[in-house]
Write a protein that holds these residues in place. Structure first.
Motif, PDB file in Angstrom:
ATOM      1  N   GLY A  47       0.786  -1.230   0.000  1.00 39.64           N
ATOM      2  CA  GLY A  47       0.000   0.000   0.000  1.00 39.64           C
ATOM      3  C   GLY A  47       0.811   1.269   0.000  1.00 39.64           C
ATOM      4  N   CYS A  48       2.104   1.196  -0.279  1.00 38.84           N
ATOM      5  CA  CYS A  48       2.943   2.397  -0.285  1.00 38.84           C
ATOM      6  C   CYS A  48       2.455   3.377  -1.351  1.00 38.84           C
ATOM      7  N   ARG A  49       2.119   4.603  -0.910  1.00 38.66           N
ATOM      8  CA  ARG A  49       1.543   5.584  -1.820  1.00 38.66           C
ATOM      9  C   ARG A  49       2.591   6.226  -2.735  1.00 38.66           C
ATOM     10  N   GLU A  50       3.806   6.335  -2.253  1.00 41.16           N
ATOM     11  CA  GLU A  50       4.859   6.984  -3.039  1.00 41.16           C
ATOM     12  C   GLU A  50       6.091   6.076  -3.095  1.00 41.16           C
ATOM     13  N   PRO A  51       6.023   4.987  -3.824  1.00 45.03           N
ATOM     14  CA  PRO A  51       7.145   4.043  -3.828  1.00 45.03           C
ATOM     15  C   PRO A  51       8.440   4.645  -4.359  1.00 45.03           C
ATOM     16  N   VAL A  52       8.328   5.594  -5.294  1.00 41.94           N
ATOM     17  CA  VAL A  52       9.543   6.204  -5.838  1.00 41.94           C
ATOM     18  C   VAL A  52      10.210   7.082  -4.780  1.00 41.94           C
ATOM     19  N   VAL A  53       9.437   7.974  -4.167  1.00 39.99           N
ATOM     20  CA  VAL A  53       9.980   8.877  -3.152  1.00 39.99           C
ATOM     21  C   VAL A  53      10.541   8.085  -1.976  1.00 39.99           C
ATOM     22  N   THR A  54       9.769   7.118  -1.508  1.00 39.01           N
ATOM     23  CA  THR A  54      10.197   6.324  -0.357  1.00 39.01           C
ATOM     24  C   THR A  54      11.428   5.489  -0.702  1.00 39.01           C
ATOM     25  N   GLY A  55      11.438   4.926  -1.892  1.00 38.86           N
ATOM     26  CA  GLY A  55      12.595   4.132  -2.307  1.00 38.86           C
ATOM     27  C   GLY A  55      13.857   4.967  -2.415  1.00 38.86           C
ATOM     28  N   LEU A  56      13.720   6.186  -2.920  1.00 38.99           N
ATOM     29  CA  LEU A  56      14.889   7.061  -3.033  1.00 38.99           C
ATOM     30  C   LEU A  56      15.381   7.518  -1.664  1.00 38.99           C
ATOM     31  N   LYS A  57      14.455   7.738  -0.731  1.00 36.33           N
ATOM     32  CA  LYS A  57      14.880   8.050   0.641  1.00 36.33           C
ATOM     33  C   LYS A  57      15.644   6.884   1.242  1.00 36.33           C
ATOM     34  N   ALA A  58      15.150   5.680   1.006  1.00 31.89           N
ATOM     35  CA  ALA A  58      15.849   4.495   1.513  1.00 31.89           C
ATOM     36  C   ALA A  58      17.245   4.405   0.919  1.00 31.89           C
ATOM     37  N   SER A  59      17.370   4.669  -0.374  1.00 34.29           N
ATOM     38  CA  SER A  59      18.671   4.604  -1.022  1.00 34.29           C
ATOM     39  C   SER A  59      19.625   5.641  -0.439  1.00 34.29           C
ATOM     40  N   THR A  60      19.119   6.860  -0.226  1.00 34.81           N
ATOM     41  CA  THR A  60      19.951   7.922   0.338  1.00 34.81           C
ATOM     42  C   THR A  60      20.472   7.538   1.721  1.00 34.81           C
ATOM     43  N   LEU A  61      19.605   6.956   2.544  1.00 35.59           N
ATOM     44  CA  LEU A  61      20.006   6.550   3.887  1.00 35.59           C
ATOM     45  C   LEU A  61      21.015   5.405   3.854  1.00 35.59           C
ATOM     46  N   TRP A  62      20.764   4.414   3.010  1.00 34.36           N
ATOM     47  CA  TRP A  62      21.714   3.311   2.894  1.00 34.36           C
ATOM     48  C   TRP A  62      23.052   3.803   2.353  1.00 34.36           C
ATOM     49  N   ARG A  63      23.003   4.748   1.425  1.00 33.13           N
ATOM     50  CA  ARG A  63      24.246   5.288   0.866  1.00 33.13           C
ATOM     51  C   ARG A  63      25.059   6.013   1.933  1.00 33.13           C
ATOM     52  N   SER A  80      20.218  -1.139  -4.842  1.00 32.17           N
ATOM     53  CA  SER A  80      18.991  -1.898  -5.074  1.00 32.17           C
ATOM     54  C   SER A  80      17.759  -1.023  -4.890  1.00 32.17           C
ATOM     55  N   ALA A  81      17.767  -0.173  -3.848  1.00 28.50           N
ATOM     56  CA  ALA A  81      16.622   0.713  -3.599  1.00 28.50           C
ATOM     57  C   ALA A  81      16.460   1.721  -4.731  1.00 28.50           C
ATOM     58  N   GLN A  94      11.008  11.371 -12.541  1.00 24.30           N
ATOM     59  CA  GLN A  94      11.239  10.308 -11.562  1.00 24.30           C
ATOM     60  C   GLN A  94      12.383   9.401 -12.000  1.00 24.30           C
ATOM     61  N   HIS A  95      12.441   9.109 -13.284  1.00 19.75           N
ATOM     62  CA  HIS A  95      13.558   8.302 -13.795  1.00 19.75           C
ATOM     63  C   HIS A  95      14.887   9.051 -13.608  1.00 19.75           C
ATOM     64  N   ALA A  96      14.854  10.372 -13.803  1.00 18.05           N
ATOM     65  CA  ALA A  96      16.067  11.163 -13.623  1.00 18.05           C
ATOM     66  C   ALA A  96      16.510  11.167 -12.162  1.00 18.05           C
ATOM     67  N   GLU A  97      15.556  11.280 -11.236  1.00 21.42           N
ATOM     68  CA  GLU A  97      15.881  11.233  -9.805  1.00 21.42           C
ATOM     69  C   GLU A  97      16.542   9.901  -9.447  1.00 21.42           C
ATOM     70  N   ALA A  98      15.994   8.818  -9.989  1.00 25.20           N
ATOM     71  CA  ALA A  98      16.565   7.499  -9.709  1.00 25.20           C
ATOM     72  C   ALA A  98      17.954   7.377 -10.322  1.00 25.20           C
ATOM     73  N   ALA A  99      18.150   7.947 -11.498  1.00 27.34           N
ATOM     74  CA  ALA A  99      19.469   7.902 -12.135  1.00 27.34           C
ATOM     75  C   ALA A  99      20.504   8.663 -11.312  1.00 27.34           C
TER      76      ALA A  99
END
Length: 426
Positions: A47-63, A80-81, A94-99
């Protein structure tokens, strides 16, 4: 030192839910890992409403956890995140943010472990992404490209390339400095720009460049509160110390040299192994380098903190520990102890360790050459003809991987071999 009270806890809770990530500086490595796991779990909820935003936050924290601890697994989770966020993305922005996030992860991998093709891979990841109408995204893309050019300039090693990268950093800083939500990015760009100017100034012996870097860093120290941005402040202090020390050496200014030592000690004391193990280890290695009689036990602690992850810093720690052991054995005229060290190093080169990489091989060769050279000085016996070739190969391997400091150490040792055995330098 990095604890915070009730008011800061409230601000921390508010910032954690927003876009600004300066709050990350306030928490230690263990809590940072907890936060990263929490964000990653949320990103994978159905049920995650913002999987991109949340995933990028997770990546930033893991990094950031990977940057502070050197853990390969944390960096893999960050990548991976970011990849998951890219798969969930539905718009070009969103693709650019992930890149951008993927590129930053690989830049960290290069900085921590080196690599022969990582910078080209990062180029491909960033290539072709446009920010659309998003000003913050345009600023972050500019920062990512500037950081990549800085890494290329450092691999190049020439002052002109460093200054070109610094100019690109200056342009990127103009974009991010005006945006409060990009305060963390702005501070990182300021540090990068000043460090590039500092490195170019050292290469050229240019006091103007060193002085400019010092002014920029002092401004950053003044703006970085120890209560809110302790890590940024400590890193800026350490660079200030390096710049002032260089200026003091050029001018023969003892007062400036003393002040540089005070700044360095203030920066070193700000880092603890629980908050940022890699920063602590780097500062301890720098402290050992300026100490004529380094504490061997402290170097063993640094080696333990940095071992087993294929880190350039870990390789440097092992090289420094062996060098100090060899120096102590030389002072004691302990030829038997040096022979035992040589046997251990030969065994390591033969058997290796599960996580060894080409950089570990280069450092093992440097260490073995160091011990052999020391033993020859103590005993007056031995053959040095092979050491030159070994050290040249070790330096070339380190430079190819982007580990300039290790290559420099091989060059210094080669110079010592040629000085000790001028008729048979290898």
């Amino acid at each position: 030192m990095f604890g915070f009270g009730r008011d800061l806890r409230r601000l921390f809770a508010q910032a954690r839910d927003g876009g600004d990530r300066t709050w990350i500086e306030l928490i230690g490595a263990d809590l940072l890992e907890v936060e990263a796991r929490g964000q990653a779990t949320d990103a994978h909820r159905t049920g995650c409403r913002e999987p991109v935003v949340t995933g990028l936050k997770a990546s930033t924290l893991w990094r950031e956890h990977a940057r502070r601890t050197g853990r390969r697994a944390s960096l893999a989770r960050a990548l991976s995140a970011a990849s998951d966020a890219d798969r969930a993305a539905s718009t070009p922005d969103q693709h650019a943010e992930a890149a951008i996030e993927s590129a930053l992860c690989l830049m960290l991998q290069y900085e921590q472990r080196g690599g022969t093709d990582l910078l080209d891979q990062i180029d491909l990841i960033l290539d072709g992404h446009e920010p659309g109408r998003s000003a913050p995204l345009a600023a972050r893309l500019a920062v990512a490209h500037a950081r990549l050019e800085a890494l290329k300039a450092r691999r190049n090693g020439e002052a002109a390339a460093l200054l070109d990268a610094s100019a690109l950093m200056d342009s990127a800083l103009h974009d991010v400095a005006r945006r409060p939500d990009l305060a963390a990015e702005a501070a990182e760009v300021q540090l990068d720009r000043a460090s590039l100017a500092l490195e170019a100034g050292l290469l050229r012996g240019d006091t103007r460049l060193l002085d400019q870097a010092g002014r920029d860093l002092r401004a950053l120290v003044a703006s970085a509160s120890p209560e809110y941005r302790p890590v940024t402040r400590a890193r800026a202090l350490s660079l200030c110390a390096a710049g002032l020390s260089a200026l003091a050496a050029m001018a023969g200014d003892d007062a400036a040299r003393t002040k540089a030592h005070e700044l360095f000690d203030a920066a070193a004391d700000a880092f603890t192994p629980d908050h940022s193990p890699m920063d602590w280890a780097a500062m301890e290695l720098a402290r050992a380098a300026r100490d004529p009689n380094p504490d061997l036990n402290r170097l063993i602690e640094v080696e333990a903190v940095t071992a087993g992850e294929g880190l350039i810093l870990g390789a440097l720690a092992r090289e420094r520990r062996v060098a100090v052991e060899a120096q102590q054995a030389e002072r004691d005229r302990n030829a038997a102890g040096l022979a035992r060290m040589e046997t251990r190093l030969r065994r390591r080169l033969t058997t290796g360790e599960p996580d060894d990489n080409p950089l570990d091989w280069a450092v093992d060769q440097i260490n073995l050459a160091q011990v052999q050279l020391t033993r020859m000085r103590v005993t007056g016996r031995g053959e040095a003809s092979h050491l030159g070739l070994v050290l040249v190969e070790a330096a070339a391997t380190a430079r190819e991987l982007g580990a300039g400091l290790i290559a420099d150490r091989a060059d210094q040792l080669l110079a010592a071999v040629r000085q000790t055995f001028p008729s048979n330098p290898g």
